[in-house]
Design an enzyme around this catalytic site. Structure first.
Site, PDB file in Angstrom:
ATOM      1  N   PHE A 148      -5.900 -33.773  19.827  1.00 61.16           N
ATOM      2  CA  PHE A 148      -4.798 -34.583  19.275  1.00 61.16           C
ATOM      3  C   PHE A 148      -3.747 -34.946  20.309  1.00 61.16           C
ATOM      4  O   PHE A 148      -2.996 -35.892  20.132  1.00 61.16           O
ATOM      5  CB  PHE A 148      -4.123 -33.816  18.114  1.00 61.16           C
ATOM      6  CG  PHE A 148      -3.157 -32.759  18.577  1.00 61.16           C
ATOM      7  CD1 PHE A 148      -1.851 -33.088  18.926  1.00 61.16           C
ATOM      8  CD2 PHE A 148      -3.547 -31.430  18.707  1.00 61.16           C
ATOM      9  CE1 PHE A 148      -0.963 -32.121  19.382  1.00 61.16           C
ATOM     10  CE2 PHE A 148      -2.663 -30.455  19.156  1.00 61.16           C
ATOM     11  CZ  PHE A 148      -1.365 -30.805  19.498  1.00 61.16           C
ATOM     12  N   GLU A 175      -8.718 -35.836  14.162  1.00 63.23           N
ATOM     13  CA  GLU A 175      -8.405 -36.342  12.823  1.00 63.23           C
ATOM     14  C   GLU A 175      -6.905 -36.317  12.545  1.00 63.23           C
ATOM     15  O   GLU A 175      -6.444 -36.847  11.543  1.00 63.23           O
ATOM     16  CB  GLU A 175      -9.181 -35.547  11.764  1.00 63.23           C
ATOM     17  CG  GLU A 175      -8.874 -34.048  11.685  1.00 63.23           C
ATOM     18  CD  GLU A 175      -9.687 -33.194  12.674  1.00 63.23           C
ATOM     19  OE1 GLU A 175      -9.873 -33.616  13.838  1.00 63.23           O
ATOM     20  OE2 GLU A 175     -10.115 -32.086  12.272  1.00 63.23           O
ATOM     21  N   ARG A 176      -6.138 -35.691  13.454  1.00 65.30           N
ATOM     22  CA  ARG A 176      -4.689 -35.618  13.197  1.00 65.30           C
ATOM     23  C   ARG A 176      -3.970 -36.896  13.629  1.00 65.30           C
ATOM     24  O   ARG A 176      -2.912 -37.237  13.097  1.00 65.30           O
ATOM     25  CB  ARG A 176      -4.089 -34.433  13.939  1.00 65.30           C
ATOM     26  CG  ARG A 176      -4.676 -33.130  13.447  1.00 65.30           C
ATOM     27  CD  ARG A 176      -4.038 -31.978  14.149  1.00 65.30           C
ATOM     28  NE  ARG A 176      -4.874 -30.790  14.050  1.00 65.30           N
ATOM     29  CZ  ARG A 176      -4.839 -29.802  14.915  1.00 65.30           C
ATOM     30  NH1 ARG A 176      -4.032 -29.845  15.939  1.00 65.30           N
ATOM     31  NH2 ARG A 176      -5.615 -28.762  14.762  1.00 65.30           N
ATOM     32  N   SER A 225      -9.451 -27.095  22.495  1.00 61.03           N
ATOM     33  CA  SER A 225      -9.088 -25.687  22.704  1.00 61.03           C
ATOM     34  C   SER A 225     -10.314 -24.894  23.198  1.00 61.03           C
ATOM     35  O   SER A 225     -11.462 -25.291  22.960  1.00 61.03           O
ATOM     36  CB  SER A 225      -8.563 -25.093  21.404  1.00 61.03           C
ATOM     37  OG  SER A 225      -9.560 -25.176  20.410  1.00 61.03           O
ATOM     38  N   CYS A 280      -2.183 -29.805  28.126  1.00 63.26           N
ATOM     39  CA  CYS A 280      -2.991 -28.741  28.715  1.00 63.26           C
ATOM     40  C   CYS A 280      -2.524 -28.441  30.128  1.00 63.26           C
ATOM     41  O   CYS A 280      -2.925 -27.438  30.705  1.00 63.26           O
ATOM     42  CB  CYS A 280      -4.458 -29.123  28.720  1.00 63.26           C
ATOM     43  SG  CYS A 280      -4.773 -30.500  29.802  1.00 63.26           S
TER      44      CYS A 280
HETATM   45  P1  NAD Z   1      -9.103 -28.499  18.917  1.00 66.16           P
HETATM   46  O1  NAD Z   1     -10.026 -27.664  19.712  1.00 66.16           O
HETATM   47  O2  NAD Z   1      -8.581 -27.956  17.632  1.00 66.16           O
HETATM   48  O3  NAD Z   1      -9.804 -29.897  18.533  1.00 66.16           O
HETATM   49  C1  NAD Z   1     -10.472 -30.681  19.507  1.00 66.16           C
HETATM   50  C2  NAD Z   1     -11.574 -31.475  18.815  1.00 66.16           C
HETATM   51  O4  NAD Z   1     -12.513 -30.561  18.253  1.00 66.16           O
HETATM   52  C3  NAD Z   1     -11.068 -32.339  17.661  1.00 66.16           C
HETATM   53  O5  NAD Z   1     -11.731 -33.578  17.705  1.00 66.16           O
HETATM   54  C4  NAD Z   1     -11.446 -31.536  16.423  1.00 66.16           C
HETATM   55  O6  NAD Z   1     -11.725 -32.349  15.311  1.00 66.16           O
HETATM   56  C5  NAD Z   1     -12.691 -30.796  16.862  1.00 66.16           C
HETATM   57  N1  NAD Z   1     -12.823 -29.492  16.182  1.00 66.16           N
HETATM   58  C6  NAD Z   1     -11.825 -28.681  15.766  1.00 66.16           C
HETATM   59  N2  NAD Z   1     -12.319 -27.575  15.203  1.00 66.16           N
HETATM   60  C7  NAD Z   1     -13.674 -27.660  15.274  1.00 66.16           C
HETATM   61  C8  NAD Z   1     -14.744 -26.813  14.871  1.00 66.16           C
HETATM   62  N3  NAD Z   1     -14.530 -25.638  14.274  1.00 66.16           N
HETATM   63  N4  NAD Z   1     -16.009 -27.222  15.114  1.00 66.16           N
HETATM   64  C9  NAD Z   1     -16.252 -28.403  15.726  1.00 66.16           C
HETATM   65  N5  NAD Z   1     -15.262 -29.249  16.116  1.00 66.16           N
HETATM   66  C10 NAD Z   1     -13.984 -28.891  15.910  1.00 66.16           C
HETATM   67  O7  NAD Z   1      -7.913 -28.916  19.897  1.00 66.16           O
HETATM   68  P2  NAD Z   1      -6.566 -29.683  19.546  1.00 66.16           P
HETATM   69  O8  NAD Z   1      -5.663 -28.766  18.788  1.00 66.16           O
HETATM   70  O9  NAD Z   1      -6.854 -31.031  18.975  1.00 66.16           O
HETATM   71  O10 NAD Z   1      -5.989 -29.925  21.018  1.00 66.16           O
HETATM   72  C11 NAD Z   1      -5.225 -28.988  21.713  1.00 66.16           C
HETATM   73  C12 NAD Z   1      -6.065 -28.156  22.640  1.00 66.16           C
HETATM   74  O11 NAD Z   1      -6.752 -28.999  23.562  1.00 66.16           O
HETATM   75  C13 NAD Z   1      -5.245 -27.212  23.502  1.00 66.16           C
HETATM   76  O12 NAD Z   1      -5.925 -25.990  23.592  1.00 66.16           O
HETATM   77  C14 NAD Z   1      -5.206 -27.896  24.859  1.00 66.16           C
HETATM   78  O13 NAD Z   1      -5.011 -27.051  25.957  1.00 66.16           O
HETATM   79  C15 NAD Z   1      -6.556 -28.530  24.894  1.00 66.16           C
HETATM   80  N6  NAD Z   1      -6.604 -29.628  25.842  1.00 66.16           N
HETATM   81  C16 NAD Z   1      -7.284 -29.423  27.002  1.00 66.16           C
HETATM   82  C17 NAD Z   1      -7.316 -30.436  27.951  1.00 66.16           C
HETATM   83  C18 NAD Z   1      -8.056 -30.241  29.231  1.00 66.16           C
HETATM   84  O14 NAD Z   1      -8.257 -31.207  29.917  1.00 66.16           O
HETATM   85  N7  NAD Z   1      -8.466 -29.040  29.587  1.00 66.16           N
HETATM   86  C19 NAD Z   1      -6.667 -31.655  27.707  1.00 66.16           C
HETATM   87  C20 NAD Z   1      -6.009 -31.829  26.499  1.00 66.16           C
HETATM   88  C21 NAD Z   1      -5.981 -30.798  25.565  1.00 66.16           C
END
Ligand code: NAD
Length: 497
Positions: A148, A175-176, A225, A280
């Site tokens: 998101f 989806e957020r 994440s 991140c």
């Molecule tokens: P998230 O992991 O909750 O979601 C990321 C994606 O995974 C979304 O599209 C979501 O719909 C999907 N998802 C969520 N739960 C799932 C599940 N149980 N099974 C399958 N798919 C699932 O992350 P977020 O809250 O949207 O974003 C924040 C996180 O992303 C933080 O941890 C941040 O550090 C990380 N991030 C990392 C980078 C990087 O380059 N390393 C860049 C941006 C964000």
């Protein structure tokens, strides 16, 4: 109420097996619904991408790049509209949204150079009358799953490069804040992209799992994440796919006693609290070497924090906005409470700030916590909020050891005037992206982005040269055209030159 749908085979569709609320985090109210794709909708998008691949893979790279040139212009022309959408759904302030979009556009510019990058390698006369060359062929249908916190930039890390390399793409955004991706899809279509080359499905775990297991999907790029990144990597690779999965972070800055403290404080104020710490690469831990440096740092930082302005995205004089959801606000507040319970000192408490006119928004103000130690929940876990922790270390070695012991290895920075210390730091720190007096060392589009340890699962980072490698597979062709009249008998020893 408006429902954000999908973009499949060139058309926007509202097919909604289920829907979910999309919030405006500044007001705390539901602003729209998002369609949550079931298996059938995702499979429809994959089928469209597979069909489009047949001709797209043979489209001249220069023609693919020309579409990206137009797309780039359309992104600039529509920048305000894109940033307003990001503000409404994510909550980041317009200047910050513009920064994210600009970094995304950098990746589109890099993708415009695809014809040059796809030239491959050629060697003449590797044997008698034998020439050999390596070409970079596309993979096929590629999926992108994004978080998101950068609804424009992270998708733009992925699909422009994947597409110019000859792949077709299915994006599953967060989806957020789902609307931005649909607008990007419409702009790509306006730029001339054939139907089916780029598709967007909104959804949750069901959509992700379908992409991870569908045999027609050749590769998966994921950013999110760490627990989900690990799951995505394990599942995608178990199903024979190439996968890069970028995860979470806990980025430390070492403040050396000789640092220019005013510069360090200014840099950390932006890097810790910008975008409400929902980056991140946010610097969320300051490791001060020596109590004298720590006391000076805290004194100057708490003074600087008096000027922090938290509020709604539409007022560009604000420094940062709300966090993404009420649940996340409660989680961030919970980490602050747990820090106090576990013996840390809350120097500036940002819980429950008063934001006039936005009393129900998901706001957390800038928070500064001193005397944080390894083992505390606020230190071990990613908070993803506007919370800066201060750890006191006796020496640079001890500060570096803490960073190297941490499970994450995304970004880090050292503030110092000592070149030798800075060089030692960059040589020995177990982190993928390192800053020296640079608080957010996010690589430019012609390098590549990726952390170490549990911040990245897979061998290649995203965008830049790693992106080209990820979205292509090498084929090496060895060709012989014997001179007329040359005859050779069977050769039983292994061919050598
Ligand atoms: P998230 O992991 O909750 O979601 C990321 C994606 O995974 C979304 O599209 C979501 O719909 C999907 N998802 C969520 N739960 C799932 C599940 N149980 N099974 C399958 N798919 C699932 O992350 P977020 O809250 O949207 O974003 C924040 C996180 O992303 C933080 O941890 C941040 O550090 C990380 N991030 C990392 C980078 C990087 O380059 N390393 C860049 C941006 C964000």
């Amino acid at each position: 109420m408006n429902t954000v749908g999908h973009f499949i085979n060139g058309s926007t569709t509202e097919a909604a097996e289920r829907t979910q609320d999309v919030f405006n985090p500044a007001t705390g109210t539901v602003s729209k619904q998002v369609a949550i794709a079931g298996k059938a909708t995702v499979e429809e998008a994959v089928a469209a991408a597979q069909e489009a691949y047949k001709s797209w893979r043979n489209t001249q790279p220069a023609k693919r790049a020309r579409i990206m040139f137009k797309f780039r212009q359309l992104l600039e022309d529509n920048a305000e509209k894109i940033c307003a959408l990001i503000g409404e759904e994510h909550g980041k302030i317009s200047h910050d949204a513009m920064g994210e979009l600009t970094r995304g556009i950098d990746n589109v510019e890099f993708a415009c150079g695809a014809p040059q990058m796809l030239k491959g390698e050629h060697s003449r006369n590797v044997g008698p009358d034998i020439d050999s060359w390596s070409e970079m062929q596309p993979l096929g249908v590629v999926a992108g799953i994004t978080p998101f916190n950068f609804p424009a930039m992270v998708p733009l890390w992925m699909f422009p490069l994947a597409i110019v390399c000859g792949n077709t793409f299915v994006l599953k955004p967060s989806e957020r804040d789902p609307s931005c991706s649909l607008l990007l899809a419409q702009l790509l279509q306006e730029a001339g992209l054939p139907d089916g080359v780029f598709n967007v499905v909104n959804g949750d775990k069901v959509a992700v799992d379908t992409l991870l297991t569908d045999p027609r999907v050749e590769a998966v790029s994921f950013v999110g994440s760490t627990p989900i990144a690990e799951y995505v990597y394990a599942t995608a690779t178990a199903h024979g796919k190439r996968c890069q999965a970028l995860g979470g972070a806990k980025n430390h800055a070492i403040i050396m006693p000789d640092a220019d403290m005013d510069n360090a404080v200014a840099a950390l104020t932006g890097a810790a609290f910008g975008s409400s710490g929902e980056r991140c690469m946010a610097l969320s831990v300051a490791v001060c070497v020596g109590d004298e440096a720590a006391d000076r740092f805290i004194d100057k930082m708490s003074t600087a924090m008096q000027d922090l302005k938290v509020g709604a995205y539409s007022d560009s004089s604000n420094d940062f906005g709300p966090v993404i959801t009420e649940a996340h606000m409660n989680k961030v507040n919970g980490y602050i409470a747990s820090a106090a319970e576990q013996g840390a000192t809350i120097v500036v408490d940002g819980r429950n700030p008063k934001v006039a006119g936005f009393e129900n928004g998901f706001f957390v103000g800038g928070t500064l916590i001193d005397n944080v130690k390894a083992g505390m929940a606020c230190y071990e876990e990613e908070i993803f909020g506007p919370v800066l922790l201060v750890v006191r270390a006796d020496s640079m070695e001890q500060a570096m050891q803490m960073i190297n012991d941490h499970e994450y290895g995304n970004g880090t920075c050292i503030f110092t005037r000592d070149g030798e210390a800075a060089r030692y730091f960059s040589d020995n720190i177990l982190v993928g992206m390192v800053g020296i007096n640079v608080p957010l060392p996010v690589p430019v589009a012609y390098h590549s982005f990726g952390g170490w340890k549990r911040s990245l699962f897979g061998d290649l980072g995203t965008y830049g040269p790693d992106g080209v490698r990820f979205y292509t597979k090498r084929k090496t062709i060895t060709q012989r055209w014997p001179s007329s009249g040359v005859r050779e008998g069977a050769q039983f020893s292994f061919p050598s030159n």
